[in-house]
Structures are given as C-alpha cells and as structure tokens.
Design an enzyme around this catalytic site. Structure first.
Site, PDB file in Angstrom:
ATOM      1  N   ARG A  51      97.868  35.752  65.892  1.00  0.00           N
ATOM      2  CA  ARG A  51      97.890  35.109  64.566  1.00  0.00           C
ATOM      3  C   ARG A  51      97.033  33.845  64.488  1.00  0.00           C
ATOM      4  NH1 ARG A  51     103.272  36.706  64.960  1.00  0.00           N
ATOM      5  NH2 ARG A  51     103.626  38.574  63.716  1.00  0.00           N
TER       6      ARG A  51
ATOM      7  N   LYS B 278      83.715  30.636  58.132  1.00  0.00           N
ATOM      8  CA  LYS B 278      83.694  32.062  57.764  1.00  0.00           C
ATOM      9  C   LYS B 278      83.493  32.858  59.048  1.00  0.00           C
ATOM     10  CE  LYS B 278      81.815  32.397  53.089  1.00  0.00           C
ATOM     11  NZ  LYS B 278      80.652  32.894  52.324  1.00  0.00           N
TER      12      LYS B 278
ATOM     13  N   GLU C 126      66.827  29.847  56.116  1.00  0.00           N
ATOM     14  CA  GLU C 126      68.066  29.203  55.648  1.00  0.00           C
ATOM     15  C   GLU C 126      67.824  27.697  55.436  1.00  0.00           C
ATOM     16  OE1 GLU C 126      70.647  30.887  54.692  1.00  0.00           O
ATOM     17  OE2 GLU C 126      70.539  32.784  55.768  1.00  0.00           O
TER      18      GLU C 126
ATOM     19  N   GLU D  83      84.993  29.341  48.741  1.00  0.00           N
ATOM     20  CA  GLU D  83      83.929  29.876  47.883  1.00  0.00           C
ATOM     21  C   GLU D  83      84.415  30.291  46.496  1.00  0.00           C
ATOM     22  OE1 GLU D  83      80.928  32.241  49.951  1.00  0.00           O
ATOM     23  OE2 GLU D  83      80.494  33.252  48.072  1.00  0.00           O
TER      24      GLU D  83
ATOM     25  N   ARG E 224      80.362  26.607  46.649  1.00  0.00           N
ATOM     26  CA  ARG E 224      79.913  27.211  47.917  1.00  0.00           C
ATOM     27  C   ARG E 224      79.041  28.445  47.653  1.00  0.00           C
ATOM     28  NH1 ARG E 224      83.374  28.051  53.572  1.00  0.00           N
ATOM     29  NH2 ARG E 224      81.635  28.886  54.737  1.00  0.00           N
TER      30      ARG E 224
ATOM     31  N   ASN F  88      74.522  31.105  48.536  1.00  0.00           N
ATOM     32  CA  ASN F  88      74.050  32.495  48.494  1.00  0.00           C
ATOM     33  C   ASN F  88      72.662  32.617  47.865  1.00  0.00           C
ATOM     34  OD1 ASN F  88      76.361  33.547  49.676  1.00  0.00           O
ATOM     35  ND2 ASN F  88      77.438  33.622  47.707  1.00  0.00           N
TER      36      ASN F  88
ATOM     37  N   HIS G 202      70.323  35.412  48.625  1.00  0.00           N
ATOM     38  CA  HIS G 202      71.058  36.408  49.397  1.00  0.00           C
ATOM     39  C   HIS G 202      71.394  37.679  48.610  1.00  0.00           C
ATOM     40  CE1 HIS G 202      71.281  33.176  52.257  1.00  0.00           C
ATOM     41  NE2 HIS G 202      71.938  33.915  53.120  1.00  0.00           N
TER      42      HIS G 202
ATOM     43  N   HIS H  16      70.249  40.702  50.604  1.00  0.00           N
ATOM     44  CA  HIS H  16      71.134  41.726  51.165  1.00  0.00           C
ATOM     45  C   HIS H  16      70.703  43.126  50.736  1.00  0.00           C
ATOM     46  CE1 HIS H  16      74.616  38.698  51.865  1.00  0.00           C
ATOM     47  NE2 HIS H  16      73.892  38.849  52.940  1.00  0.00           N
TER      48      HIS H  16
ATOM     49  N   HIS I  59      67.264  38.950  58.658  1.00  0.00           N
ATOM     50  CA  HIS I  59      68.047  38.426  57.542  1.00  0.00           C
ATOM     51  C   HIS I  59      67.262  37.313  56.827  1.00  0.00           C
ATOM     52  CE1 HIS I  59      71.531  36.987  55.331  1.00  0.00           C
ATOM     53  NE2 HIS I  59      71.349  35.770  55.835  1.00  0.00           N
TER      54      HIS I  59
HETATM   55  N1  LIG Z   1      79.665  32.808  59.128  1.00  0.00           N
HETATM   56  C1  LIG Z   1      78.730  32.419  58.293  1.00  0.00           C
HETATM   57  O1  LIG Z   1      78.951  31.539  57.449  1.00  0.00           O
HETATM   58  C2  LIG Z   1      77.365  33.034  58.393  1.00  0.00           C
HETATM   59  C3  LIG Z   1      76.296  32.473  57.691  1.00  0.00           C
HETATM   60  C4  LIG Z   1      75.038  33.039  57.862  1.00  0.00           C
HETATM   61  C5  LIG Z   1      74.851  34.134  58.715  1.00  0.00           C
HETATM   62  N2  LIG Z   1      75.940  34.652  59.367  1.00  0.00           N
HETATM   63  C6  LIG Z   1      75.781  35.798  60.283  1.00  0.00           C
HETATM   64  O2  LIG Z   1      74.974  35.385  61.388  1.00  0.00           O
HETATM   65  C7  LIG Z   1      74.423  36.549  61.995  1.00  0.00           C
HETATM   66  C8  LIG Z   1      73.009  36.270  62.422  1.00  0.00           C
HETATM   67  O3  LIG Z   1      73.008  35.209  63.348  1.00  0.00           O
HETATM   68  P1  LIG Z   1      71.688  34.803  64.167  1.00  0.00           P
HETATM   69  O4  LIG Z   1      70.527  34.847  63.256  1.00  0.00           O
HETATM   70  O5  LIG Z   1      72.017  33.562  64.869  1.00  0.00           O
HETATM   71  O6  LIG Z   1      71.470  36.041  65.132  1.00  0.00           O
HETATM   72  P2  LIG Z   1      71.983  36.429  66.595  1.00  0.00           P
HETATM   73  O7  LIG Z   1      73.304  35.861  66.884  1.00  0.00           O
HETATM   74  O8  LIG Z   1      71.803  37.899  66.717  1.00  0.00           O
HETATM   75  O9  LIG Z   1      70.893  35.751  67.548  1.00  0.00           O
HETATM   76  C9  LIG Z   1      69.559  36.204  67.489  1.00  0.00           C
HETATM   77  C10 LIG Z   1      69.007  36.629  68.844  1.00  0.00           C
HETATM   78  O10 LIG Z   1      68.643  35.462  69.566  1.00  0.00           O
HETATM   79  C11 LIG Z   1      69.252  35.448  70.854  1.00  0.00           C
HETATM   80  N3  LIG Z   1      69.513  34.038  71.140  1.00  0.00           N
HETATM   81  C12 LIG Z   1      70.461  33.260  70.593  1.00  0.00           C
HETATM   82  N4  LIG Z   1      70.322  31.998  70.996  1.00  0.00           N
HETATM   83  C13 LIG Z   1      69.266  31.972  71.833  1.00  0.00           C
HETATM   84  C14 LIG Z   1      68.610  30.935  72.547  1.00  0.00           C
HETATM   85  N5  LIG Z   1      68.987  29.659  72.447  1.00  0.00           N
HETATM   86  N6  LIG Z   1      67.542  31.267  73.317  1.00  0.00           N
HETATM   87  C15 LIG Z   1      67.118  32.563  73.383  1.00  0.00           C
HETATM   88  N7  LIG Z   1      67.680  33.571  72.712  1.00  0.00           N
HETATM   89  C16 LIG Z   1      68.745  33.272  71.932  1.00  0.00           C
HETATM   90  C17 LIG Z   1      70.474  36.321  70.710  1.00  0.00           C
HETATM   91  O11 LIG Z   1      70.870  36.860  71.944  1.00  0.00           O
HETATM   92  C18 LIG Z   1      69.985  37.376  69.735  1.00  0.00           C
HETATM   93  O12 LIG Z   1      69.255  38.359  70.440  1.00  0.00           O
HETATM   94  C19 LIG Z   1      74.548  37.661  60.980  1.00  0.00           C
HETATM   95  O13 LIG Z   1      75.500  38.589  61.428  1.00  0.00           O
HETATM   96  C20 LIG Z   1      75.047  36.968  59.708  1.00  0.00           C
HETATM   97  O14 LIG Z   1      75.891  37.789  58.938  1.00  0.00           O
HETATM   98  C21 LIG Z   1      77.170  34.122  59.223  1.00  0.00           C
END
Ligand SMILES: NC(=O)c1ccc[n+]([C@@H]2O[C@H](COP(=O)([O-])OP(=O)(O)OC[C@H]3O[C@@H](n4cnc5c(N)ncnc54)[C@H](O)[C@@H]3O)[C@@H](O)[C@H]2O)c1
Length: 357
Positions: free
Chosen positions: A121, A143, A185, A236, A240, A244, A247, A251, A264
């Site tokens: 939980r 999130k 972003e 949101e 918030r 988006n 986005h 998306h 993305h």
């Molecule tokens: N929770 C939220 O509010 C929120 C907001 C925006 C995006 N997201 C989510 O985030 C995700 C994308 O995250 P991301 O773009 O960080 O991608 P990711 O986590 O896949 O990382 C990208 C790649 O870089 C590598 N990597 C990470 N850090 C590294 C480093 N310091 N050196 C070398 N390689 C490294 C990872 O292994 C991966 O292959 C999506 O699933 C998206 O939906 C969430």
C-alpha cells in the site's frame, strides 16, 4: 548545490541539483532508517555506469541495500516488470519502512515509483534521475505508472518521492539522441517562462555542448517551474495540464509511428510547432513568435514536421488519446513566448490546417 522546495504540505519534498553530488546522497537520507532493508532499482545501462559506485557509497554509510536491475526501453515499462519488482521486493524482505531508490531515466523512475506506490500500500522512494528529461520533468511531481497494451501510462498512481536528487554530471554519458529528447521538454518549459526562453536562445551553442554552468541553470529553472505548477495543482485539475503543451499532437505522432520512428521529445517538438501554428491561425500569437518557436526547435536538432503522416490521421488519433474528454480536445496553445493557455474550442478544420502547415 541548489535546493528547491516542492511545497505540498505533508507531501512536500526537496529537489537537489548539483555537480558531482552522487556520492553525497547519504547525507540527505536522514528520513531513511538504517534499521530496514532498502532497494536500488536501475536499468542495465545506468546500473553499469553508476550503480556499483552508488551502492558502495550507501553501504559505507551504513545502509542495508540490495539491487534489482530491470530491462530498459518503453516496451518493458509494463505490469510484467512491476510484477517482477514485487516478487524481488518480497524475496529480499522489503517491509513498510523500506525505501526504493530509482536510479535512471523516466522509465526507471515511473516503473520503480509505481512499484513503491503500490507495494504494501505504498512505501517511500527517492528519485535519482539520470536523463535530462527525467531531471527536468519526470522525476518531479509524483506521477508514477506503466503502460498497458492499449496505451501509454494507463495504470499509475500519484506518489510523491521523499526527495529528488539530480547530479548534472551524470548527463555527460547520455547518448546525443537522449539529450535532444530532454531538450524538447526544456523548450516546452521555455514556452511557459520567457526568462528560460531567452536563456535557450542566447546560450544555445553552450547548451548543445552540455556546458555544466548552462545546464545547471536550465535544470534549476525547469525544476522551479515544475515545482511551482505541481504545488498549485498536484492532481492535474488545472494549470498542471499546461505541461502537456505539444503532447496531445506528440502522443498521436508517437502512437501512429509505433513508438519507433520518433523519440518522445521529437514528437513533442513537432507537437509544439503544430500548437504554435494553431495559435497563429487563431490570431493568438504573432508570425514572428511562431517563427521563433520553429527556429529554436530546429536549432536544438529537433524535427518540426512529420511528413509520413496525414493531418487527418493525426487528428483522428488525437481524439482516441486519453486526453480527449467527452469528445472534446483540450489543447495547450502559446499566446506569447512564456505564456500558454488551455483551449477546448478549436475547430477541427483549423487543427487540420495547422498540422498540414
Ligand atoms: N512521470 C512523469 O511525470 C513523466 C513525465 C515525462 C515523461 N515520463 C516518462 O518518461 C519516460 C521516458 O524517460 P527518458 O526519456 O528518461 O527515457 P529512458 O528512461 O528510457 O532513458 C533513455 C535511455 O538512456 C539511458 N540512460 C539513462 N541515463 C543515462 C546516463 N546518464 N548515461 C547513459 N545512458 C543513460 C537509458 O538506459 C535508456 O536507454 C517515458 O516512459 C515517459 O512516459 C514521465
């Protein structure tokens, strides 16, 4: 090191941003009991680079900490990975006073955060973001969640971390494509904050070269903006949604190209151009501002068009997206550099024109 407070009353937390700070993390973990077992979750790439050093640091500081490595990639951000994490958490004897440390990009943060949100939980977790996207966006705001075969982020929970710990030096090892992914972003935040936008225009060659001074400034600014927006609207229900920007279009583009062709960030970049064109057609922004938006996106090596998809296909997909509520599209539009609004009254014909360009 800079400290930003995200003010959410009892659920508030600090965001630390600095250089070469990973080894100092234990000093900021006073709320994590030494008497319990904790878990470091990372992906294969990130663990290989920073995992052993962090583990050693934490153990030397007296923490009983184990590791679980999950596979990277959006295709593994799913319930199967979460089930694997639950299994390991039980096997390793994590209890309600255990803490999860999420070391990685947005995928690790979202998945590990969701496991922490739901295991017994809900147990505490710490975000240690290692991508630019995660440092400016996904690690802040609570999130968490994973994808279903039917769509992205369809299962999740709001679960705020104990703290966010961003070491900008970790970004040195990030592949160029991932760095640009995060810059999209950052540009989005610039459209919500004129001062940041000016910095992005002025310091563009330094930011592209990952100059640490510039990077620290932009990550601090983005974190402040996100913290301010989240503290005003955690769930949101209002402003918030401004995050988006780009986005709703983005998306749809990601989905229609099977999450393979565009990152993305690239899809969001194209989405921001579509949003700017929509705003221009609605006479909300000037031609000059619309051109500045396209120029900055191009300067950061991000695409501004999506030639392989028809405007009709993109619009139809936008209606299928979960952000379409009661058949109405809610779209964030820039009304000036540094100021955006949410609109739900844009006619389809105008959206089609904006997408077509
Ligand atoms: N929770 C939220 O509010 C929120 C907001 C925006 C995006 N997201 C989510 O985030 C995700 C994308 O995250 P991301 O773009 O960080 O991608 P990711 O986590 O896949 O990382 C990208 C790649 O870089 C590598 N990597 C990470 N850090 C590294 C480093 N310091 N050196 C070398 N390689 C490294 C990872 O292994 C991966 O292959 C999506 O699933 C998206 O939906 C969430």
């Amino acid at each position: 090191m800079q400290k930003i407070e995200l003010d959410l009353g009892r659920n508030g937390y600090p965001i630390f941003i600095g250089r070469d700070i990973l080894a100092d993390l234990p000093a900021f973990m006073q709320d994590v009991p030494h008497s319990s077992r904790h878990l470091l979750i990372s992906d294969t790439n990130v663990y290989a680079l920073y995992g052993p050093m962090l583990l050693e640091t934490l153990r030397q500081a007296g923490y009983d900490i184990q590791t679980v490595i999950i596979p990277g990639g959006e295709e593994h951000k799913n319930l199967e990975t979460v089930a694997y994490l639950y299994e390991q958490m039980i096997l390793l004897g994590l209890d309600r006073s255990s803490c999860v440390l999420a070391l990685g990009g947005g995928i690790v943060g979202d998945t590990a955060g969701f496991a922490a949100a739901s295991y017994m939980r809900g147990i505490p977790y710490i975000q240690i973001p290692t991508t630019l996207l995660a440092q400016v966006d996904s690690s802040i705001g609570g999130k968490t969640g994973v994808n279903l075969p039917q769509g992205k982020n369809l299962v999740g929970a709001f679960h705020q971390p104990l703290l966010v710990y961003s070491d900008i030096c970790l970004l040195d090892s990030l592949p160029a494509k991932e760095y640009c992914n995060g810059l999209a972003e950052v540009i989005k935040y610039g459209l919500l904050d004129a001062e940041l936008w000016a910095l992005l225009e002025e310091k563009h060659p330094f930011i592209l070269k990952r100059d640490h001074d510039c990077l620290q400034n932009i990550i601090i600014r983005c974190s402040e903006i996100k913290a301010r927006i989240v503290s005003a609207d955690e769930r949101e229900q209002g402003q918030r949604a401004l995050l988006n920007l780009g986005h709703t279009f983005g998306h749809a583009i990601e989905n229609l190209t099977g999450y393979q062709h565009y990152t993305h960030g690239e899809a969001v970049a194209i989405g921001m151009v579509y949003a700017a064109r929509t705003a221009y057609l609605l006479e909300m922004i000037s031609r000059q501002d619309m051109d500045r938006i396209c120029q900055l996106i191009t300067a950061y090596k991000l695409p501004i068009e999506c030639p392989q998809l028809s405007s009709q296909a993109i619009l139809e997909q936008m209606y299928r997206d979960k952000k379409a509520t009661s058949g109405t599209l809610r779209i964030v539009l820039p009304q000036a550099i540094g100021s955006c609004v949410l609109r739900q009254d844009v006619p389809d014909s105008l959206l089609l024109k904006a997408i077509t360009g």
